[in-house]
Write an enzyme that holds these catalytic residues in place. Structure first.
Site, PDB file in Angstrom:
ATOM      1  N   ASP A 278      33.832  35.292  43.068  1.00 43.07           N
ATOM      2  CA  ASP A 278      34.905  34.825  43.947  1.00 43.07           C
ATOM      3  C   ASP A 278      34.320  34.275  45.248  1.00 43.07           C
ATOM      4  OD1 ASP A 278      37.528  34.309  44.696  1.00 43.07           O
ATOM      5  OD2 ASP A 278      37.824  36.291  45.574  1.00 43.07           O
TER       6      ASP A 278
ATOM      7  N   LEU B 296      43.876  36.952  34.532  1.00 44.89           N
ATOM      8  CA  LEU B 296      43.302  37.131  33.207  1.00 44.89           C
ATOM      9  C   LEU B 296      43.758  38.471  32.646  1.00 44.89           C
ATOM     10  CD1 LEU B 296      41.109  35.810  31.234  1.00 44.89           C
ATOM     11  CD2 LEU B 296      39.657  37.685  32.041  1.00 44.89           C
TER      12      LEU B 296
ATOM     13  N   CYS C 245      58.350  40.274  41.023  1.00 47.53           N
ATOM     14  CA  CYS C 245      57.742  39.787  42.261  1.00 47.53           C
ATOM     15  C   CYS C 245      58.798  39.722  43.362  1.00 47.53           C
ATOM     16  CB  CYS C 245      57.112  38.410  42.057  1.00 47.53           C
ATOM     17  SG  CYS C 245      56.368  37.742  43.565  1.00 47.53           S
TER      18      CYS C 245
END
Length: 310
Positions: free
Chosen positions: A133, A157, A198
């Site tokens: 990252d 993922l 969310c």
């Protein structure tokens, strides 16, 4: 020693697992043609907010051979970070699980550099660079191409055994290897729990996240004030957010990691709500000196706490 590509690749995968990685796969370095339209559309819609770096080096993000010259192979690894224990006080501000232990950037890179040294010593001379990252690499896309999993509707993922609580890392080398040729099936099916759960509606479509509406963005990346319209939507998150992962059925049976560096700091997990709001700069520096939380700095953490309290 004249080893076949298949033998070289298997030795690398075996060594990666010996070093502690849970998954390892290998993909051929090439242009991510299937990602181009999706990524440029994401940029055109300004879903990256103030993360201006996402709009930089687009050519390198889509073609890693431009990032590291002569790259032939991309070795992708994954490391489980799901903790055995979580925060004790149910009313305390919630910290993303990935920040419980030592900053993963250092842990992943150290292991990848050890893997690179092994390749040079035991398989053949090669040039390469390790990333965690830390460069313009579309790591989820490469993890999928390497056969480590599929991309969930929350854009992370997913792997049937490890779920989504995984750190990813990449080793770009100039050695040809045998490459994954099988596409990992998508096991999300009709489930859309991550989208429904969310609180800021950041998952705007399957596999598409408006980063500028994500709680992780507001609590980590955003440098200014958090927009007032987000008031009451953070579900007590103070740094990062695991909501879309916590509700995912593929994370129900995930086993806790065994990585010593990722073991939670017990002092962090034992912080009460009162402890969080009374924390000073000295305590912050002591508690989070090896944690990813230091990225937001004490000023940023206080802003987040104040936003939750107001």
């Amino acid at each position: 020693m004249n080893l076949s590509l298949a033998t070289k690749s298997q030795l690398i995968i075996d060594k990666a697992k010996e070093l502690g990685f849970d998954l390892c796969g290998i993909a051929e370095a090439d242009f991510l043609s299937e990602e181009k339209d999706r990524f440029t559309d994401w940029l055109d819609k300004d879903y990256y907010g103030e993360m201006g770096y996402m709009a930089n080096n687009i050519d390198k993000r889509l073609d890693p051979r431009l990032l590291v010259e002569n790259t032939k192979s991309i070795i992708v690894v994954a490391l489980n970070y799901f903790p055995e224990h979580t925060q004790k006080d149910p009313d305390a501000p919630v910290l993303a699980k990935y920040a419980y232990g030592k900053d993963y950037h250092f842990v992943i890179k150290e292991k990848l550099n050890a893997l690179l040294a092994y390749i040079n010593e035991e398989i053949g001379e090669t040039q390469g660079r390790a990333f965690a990252d830390s460069a313009p690499i579309l790591e989820h896309a490469w993890a999928r191409k390497a056969g480590l999993g599929w991309i969930g509707k929350n854009s992370l993922l997913l792997n049937r055994k490890l779920g989504s609580f995984m750190f990813l890392g990449e080793l770009l080398i100039d050695m040809p290897l045998e490459y994954n040729s099988e596409s990992y099936p998508d096991f999300c099916g009709g489930c859309n729990r991550c989208i429904r759960s969310c609180p800021t509606s950041a998952i705007v479509a399957p596999n598409v996240v408006n980063g500028s509406k994500c709680i992780s963005y507001f609590t980590i990346e955003l440098k200014g004030d958090i927009p007032e319209e987000m008031k009451g939507k953070f579900e007590n998150r103070v740094f990062g957010c695991d909501i879309c992962q916590d509700v995912c059925p593929w994370n129900r049976m995930v086993k806790p990691h065994s990585v010593e560096a990722f073991k939670p700091n017990p002092d962090i997990l034992s912080l009460s709500k009162k402890d969080w709001f009374e924390m000073d700069a000295h305590q912050f520096g002591s508690l989070f000196k090896n944690s990813a939380v230091k990225r937001t700095k004490f000023k940023g953490l206080k802003r987040n706490l104040n936003f939750l309290e107001e």
